[in-house]
Design an enzyme around this catalytic site. Structure first.
Site, PDB file in Angstrom:
ATOM      1  N   ASP A 124     -69.211 -44.312 -44.668  1.00 32.09           N
ATOM      2  CA  ASP A 124     -69.728 -45.290 -43.689  1.00 32.09           C
ATOM      3  C   ASP A 124     -69.334 -44.903 -42.265  1.00 32.09           C
ATOM      4  OD1 ASP A 124     -70.791 -46.652 -45.783  1.00 32.09           O
ATOM      5  OD2 ASP A 124     -69.267 -48.226 -45.836  1.00 32.09           O
ATOM      6  N   TYR A 125     -68.074 -44.501 -42.111  1.00 38.17           N
ATOM      7  CA  TYR A 125     -67.580 -44.084 -40.790  1.00 38.17           C
ATOM      8  C   TYR A 125     -68.346 -42.844 -40.301  1.00 38.17           C
ATOM      9  CZ  TYR A 125     -64.518 -41.652 -37.505  1.00 38.17           C
ATOM     10  OH  TYR A 125     -64.032 -40.957 -36.423  1.00 38.17           O
ATOM     11  N   LEU A 126     -68.494 -41.865 -41.177  1.00 38.22           N
ATOM     12  CA  LEU A 126     -69.168 -40.621 -40.773  1.00 38.22           C
ATOM     13  C   LEU A 126     -70.643 -40.863 -40.475  1.00 38.22           C
ATOM     14  CD1 LEU A 126     -67.460 -38.106 -43.237  1.00 38.22           C
ATOM     15  CD2 LEU A 126     -67.114 -38.267 -40.763  1.00 38.22           C
ATOM     16  N   ALA A 128     -71.831 -43.628 -39.223  1.00 36.91           N
ATOM     17  CA  ALA A 128     -71.825 -44.261 -37.899  1.00 36.91           C
ATOM     18  C   ALA A 128     -71.690 -43.190 -36.815  1.00 36.91           C
ATOM     19  CB  ALA A 128     -70.681 -45.274 -37.803  1.00 36.91           C
ATOM     20  N   LYS A 129     -70.780 -42.228 -37.026  1.00 35.48           N
ATOM     21  CA  LYS A 129     -70.598 -41.145 -36.059  1.00 35.48           C
ATOM     22  C   LYS A 129     -71.869 -40.313 -35.956  1.00 35.48           C
ATOM     23  CE  LYS A 129     -67.217 -40.454 -34.089  1.00 35.48           C
ATOM     24  NZ  LYS A 129     -66.817 -41.101 -32.802  1.00 35.48           N
TER      25      LYS A 129
END
Length: 210
Positions: A124-126, A128-129
Site C-alpha cells: 500500500d505504501y509503495l 502510494a509512492k
C-alpha cells in the site's frame, strides 16, 4: 556569488528532513524553508535561524510554495496515512509547485515503488509512492525522483551506488540520502530522471554526474 535559492523542505521535522535542513543551512547555493505542521516546530526552526512555514499536506498548500524556488519532498506518514500524506499530499504539493512556477522538484521515493505488488507488507505504501511519482512525471515540472533502499541511522559515508534500476536490495544511511537529495537540486543533475541508490563506493557528486 549568486543569490541563494530558497528550498522548501516538506517533512522538515522528520529524521531525514532535519538532516536536509542542516545541509541546506551550510550550503552556499541554497537556504532552507522548513515546512512543518505545528507551531512549536516552526518556533524551533526559527530559533535556529531557519525560515519556516506552517502547512499541512492534507490542506491547501499554495501559501507554502510562495517564496520557494525548489522543493524537496521528504515527508512520510510511516505507513499511518499513505494515501493522505505519501500520495495525495505529495500530489497537492506538486500541483502547488507547478502553479507557482518552481524550478525543480526533488522527490524522496522508495525502492520498490516501480513494482509495489512485489512486496506484501509494504504494498500500500509503495503504491502510494508510485502514484505520487507518476503524478510528478506527468506534471511538466523539472524533477528528479530518488529511490533509496532501506534507510538506516548510521553515519553517512558520502558514497553511494546509483543506477536507474539496481539489481540488489540493500540499505543506505539517511545522511547519505539527504546529501544525495540536496546535490540533486542542481538544475543540471538527473533532470526528469528516476534512479535508485544504496550505500556504495562512489562519491555522491560523481555518482550523480555520471
Amino acid at each position: 556569488m549568486s543569490e541563494r535559492k530558497n528550498v522548501l523542505v516538506a517533512g522538515a521535522n522528520g529524521t531525514t528532513g532535519r538532516i536536509i535542513i542542516n545541509l541546506l543551512k551550510k550550503s552556499e547555493h541554497y537556504q532552507p524553508i522548513a515546512m512543518v505542521r505545528k507551531q512549536e516546530q516552526k518556533d524551533r526552526f526559527e530559533k535556529q535561524g531557519v525560515l519556516a512555514v506552517l502547512a499541512d499536506l492534507e490542506e491547501d498548500l499554495s501559501h507554502a510554495v510562495k517564496n520557494a524556488d525548489k522543493v524537496i519532498f521528504a515527508a512520510g506518514s510511516k505507513g499511518k496515512n499513505s494515501i493522505g500524506v505519501d500520495q495525495e499530499g505529495a500530489k497537492s504539493l506538486i500541483d502547488a509547485a507547478k502553479d507557482a512556477g518552481l524550478k525543480k522538484f526533488v522527490m524522496l521515493s522508495s525502492m520498490g515503488a516501480d513494482d509495489p505488488a512485489a512486496s506484501d507488507e509494504l504494498e500500500d505504501y509503495l503504491r502510494a509512492k508510485q502514484n505520487a511519482d507518476e503524478h510528478l512525471r506527468a506534471s511538466g515540472l523539472n524533477y528528479s525522483i530518488v529511490r533509496p533502499g532501506h534507510l538506516t541511522d548510521e553515519a553517512g559515508t558520502g558514497k553511494i551506488q546509483l543506477k536507474e534500476k539496481l539489481k540488489i536490495q540493500g540499505s543506505i544511511s539517511r545522511a547519505d540520502v539527504a546529501k544525495t537529495l540536496v546535490e540533486t537540486l542542481a538544475d543540471d543533475v538527473k533532470q526528469k530522471q528516476i534512479f535508485q541508490i544504496l550505500s556504495g563506493e562512489v562519491p555522491i557528486a560523481k555518482a550523480l554526474h555520471s
